[in-house]
Design an enzyme around this catalytic site. Sequence first.
Site, short mmCIF file in Angstrom:
data_model
loop_
_atom_site.label_atom_id
_atom_site.label_comp_id
_atom_site.label_asym_id
_atom_site.label_seq_id
_atom_site.Cartn_x
_atom_site.Cartn_y
_atom_site.Cartn_z
N ARG A 1 0.84 -1.21 0.00
CA ARG A 1 0.00 0.00 0.00
C ARG A 1 0.87 1.25 0.00
O ARG A 1 1.91 1.29 0.64
CB ARG A 1 -0.86 0.05 1.27
CG ARG A 1 -2.07 -0.83 1.24
CD ARG A 1 -3.02 -0.52 2.37
NE ARG A 1 -2.35 -0.42 3.65
CZ ARG A 1 -2.83 0.26 4.69
NH1 ARG A 1 -3.96 0.91 4.60
NH2 ARG A 1 -2.18 0.29 5.83
N SER B 1 7.45 -4.84 7.46
CA SER B 1 7.07 -5.77 8.54
C SER B 1 7.86 -7.06 8.52
O SER B 1 7.31 -8.16 8.45
CB SER B 1 5.57 -6.08 8.44
OG SER B 1 4.86 -4.87 8.43
N ASP C 1 5.33 -2.90 11.42
CA ASP C 1 3.86 -2.72 11.55
C ASP C 1 3.40 -2.78 13.00
O ASP C 1 2.43 -2.13 13.39
CB ASP C 1 3.10 -3.76 10.70
CG ASP C 1 3.45 -5.19 11.07
OD1 ASP C 1 4.47 -5.41 11.74
OD2 ASP C 1 2.70 -6.11 10.66
#
Length: 918
Positions: free
Chosen positions: A540, A603, A657
């Site tokens: 994203r 992450s 994350d």
Amino acid sequence: MFAVHLMAFYFTKLKEDQIKKVDRFLYHMRLSDETLLDIMARFQAEMQKGLGKDTNPTASVKMLPTFVRAIPDGSENGEFLSLDLGGSKFRVLKVQVSEEGKRNVQMESQFYPTPNEIIRGNGTELFEYVADCLADFMKTKELMRKKLPLGLTFSFPCKQTKLEEGVLLSWTKKFKARGVQGTDVVSSLTNAMRKHKQDLDVDILALVNDTVGTMMTCAYDDPYCEVGVIIGTGTNACYMEDMSNIELVEGDEGRMCINTEWGAFGDDGALEDIRTEFDRELDLGSLNPGKQLFEKMISGLYLGELVRLILLKMAKAGLLFGGEKSSALHIKGKIETRHVAAMEKYKEGLANTREILTDLGLEPSEADCVAVQHVCTIVSFRSANLCAAALAAILTRLRENKKLVRLRTTVGMDGTLYKIHPQYPKRLHKVVRKLVPNCDVRFLLSESGSTKGAAMVTAVASRVQAQRKQIDKVLALFRLTREQLVGVRDKMRVELEYGLKRDTHPLATVKMLPTYVCGMPDGTEKGKFLALDLGGTNFRVLLVKIRSGRRSVRMYNKIFAIPLEIMQGTGEELFDHIVQCIADFLDYMGLKGAQLPLGFTFSFPCRQESIDKGTLIEWTKGFKATDCEGEDVVDMLREAIKRRNEFDLDIVAVVNDTVGTMMTCGYEDRNCEVGLIAGTGSNMCYMEEMRNIELVEGDEGKMCINTEWGGFGDNGCLDDIRTQYDKEVDEGSLNPGKQRYEKMTSGMYLGEIVRQILIDLTKQGLLFRGQISERLRTRGIFETKFLSQIESDRLALLQVRRILQQLGLDSTCEDSIVVKEVCGAVSRRAAELYGAGLAAVVEKRREDQGFEHLKITVGVDGTLYKLHPHFSRILQETVKELAPRCDVTFMLSEDGSGKGAALITAVAKRLQQARGEN
């Protein structure tokens, strides 16, 4: 020739006249289709009433739970005894059930009389007589002292609280033994067998109604059989009902056979409009007036008597036998159902009628014989019609329970009336099919009746008992004791300390990586920020606008796929793809050329030397891009931006994350000092005192530590609770021997653990009929989202079966229950392990701050925590139990990896400016 035609015409005219005469006289016994549909609806309402906890006491149709939970699956094996008490004879049976590749049953049996003085005498004597007969049978068959399970077919209404226990509600048919009503008949028989204890070594495993026995016998030959009907001396029906509809029994899972005891339908007056004067007269003269009114209109014990009462009334009215009546016609029971069946035979029926009437001392004319035969037809046809209406109600209920447009099922049939009456089966089948056109019904005659059925129930009970032991043995591996969980908590605490210390850090499995995030949001953050989020198969890019004062955050984002060939290609290809996505987003948002501060949520385990530097330790979650491990991912991103040479970005922070999740919740709640991810992967971060972090210079303040706890246990410290299934999942993964804690707790692996268990249970013959489908052999087929769906409290077993069918797994109702249990055991263990790990962290925070009690908030994200119906509750309960001096609030994060990255960037910018001003 003319004379023959004249005779035929005369006989036809005679027949028509007699039939019309009888039809007029018995008008009320002829039931229209409309009436039958109405009776069907009434019976459906009575069934519902009988199943309800509050309405059952006043229901006439008692809908008794039988505790028979499964039908035969063909794997039953062994020797069983069976007793059948309830009819005109008493039967003892030895049944040998063997698999041998095909279903095979061998039986040896013996009948014993049931004298009136026994069945209407003292209850103790009745059961002693049964025990004597059993002992005699064992002696005859040379079975003395052999330990055998026994099933008792007891064809009277009993209230059962378990399979091997039943309290007699009332005697029916001709039985009237004193002192039995209201007592447990299994206990009575067990006590009676004690006097033969030298010879008998028998365990009563099941008490079965004869109707249930019929269903089970037929189900052994046809797995579609889920209804049993008896139309003999008495009448009754049973069927498999969904547990969720049976309010009288605890539990919602699976199905249970319900003994309807439909003979009592109408005892509350529900059938008064269709009962005739003959039904009332018969009832008054019976052993149990006002009881079993439906049975008295249907069953073999009463049809002959109904015919006798009608003939007597017609003779008195001068409509038969020239008004003459014999003394025999006045005697109750003189016409039996076998006579009715004989009179209705196709060719010899009229001759039989003449013979039977003559034996009764009557002198019937041809016209009388025709009329009497038609009386029999009307009485037996009404019986078949009433049975059909009630059976149609049961079939409709089965179809509705299964939410099917069309039902395919089999009805197991037994009973002398059904067997010996020449027209009865044909009439019953025809009317049932007319009343339920959306059901494809097969009627299967029970070969060896209810006694074999009792043995089948006993065989199934033995099988289920043995299977249950094996299944429980597997599930027990996933049940963690409090002691084990305390052990996990304490081991986690040791690993946290190891990871923080310079000397032990290289050997620690929990890496305790400093993130260089040293502050939490204070509400003064503002501006526009770009955020990147890489951590799974989707990537994203976000634009985040933060406004100070009102703590308002607005986000705009676009999702891009990362193809497998990029995930597992070269590092250069991966980062070029990322930059291409950023370019597309900037173009889309009209921001080309804008120099925005950027936070990169990455992450994967990284070692950081500052907030904008992160060296990848190792890939997880299926990523395998080459030339990345050991490299600084921020440098790799900068290089890729340079190669593209279209825009420049200010990369302020590389963020995990989990840290983003903590920051997002910290923006709303100042007590938030812990971030937890329970999704595809598993991780946790928290704010640690600088003085405890030996890897970083300085003792003042706090810094967020990214624990990377997925590697907990990689040194073997969790081997005492790892199962063979965990080991299989680990060995088949991309990184064997690594991330062991994550592989026991995270969404990426739970479905795979379930799949390994299902394969093992299937190999043991405990699931899917021992057949391992190709789909079940496929790695990754059982996604964790299916666990969440299967464990949903709102999901009926039928829907569980549908999910399994989507996976190519053809499951029975029992299979579905086991699959649900397996999913529950695996996800519960995962939640408890999460809870134990988190308890170690919050306890450490409490002790570090020297508090007696700590109030702390944990920011949580991840699909497993959010979507699984029980995961969050179990996790919270475990933390509460293992860290009782910590008051932990759980706060769901809204987009930790996007909003969180922007907030970390904003906080880093704020702290940079503050340092510059100083």
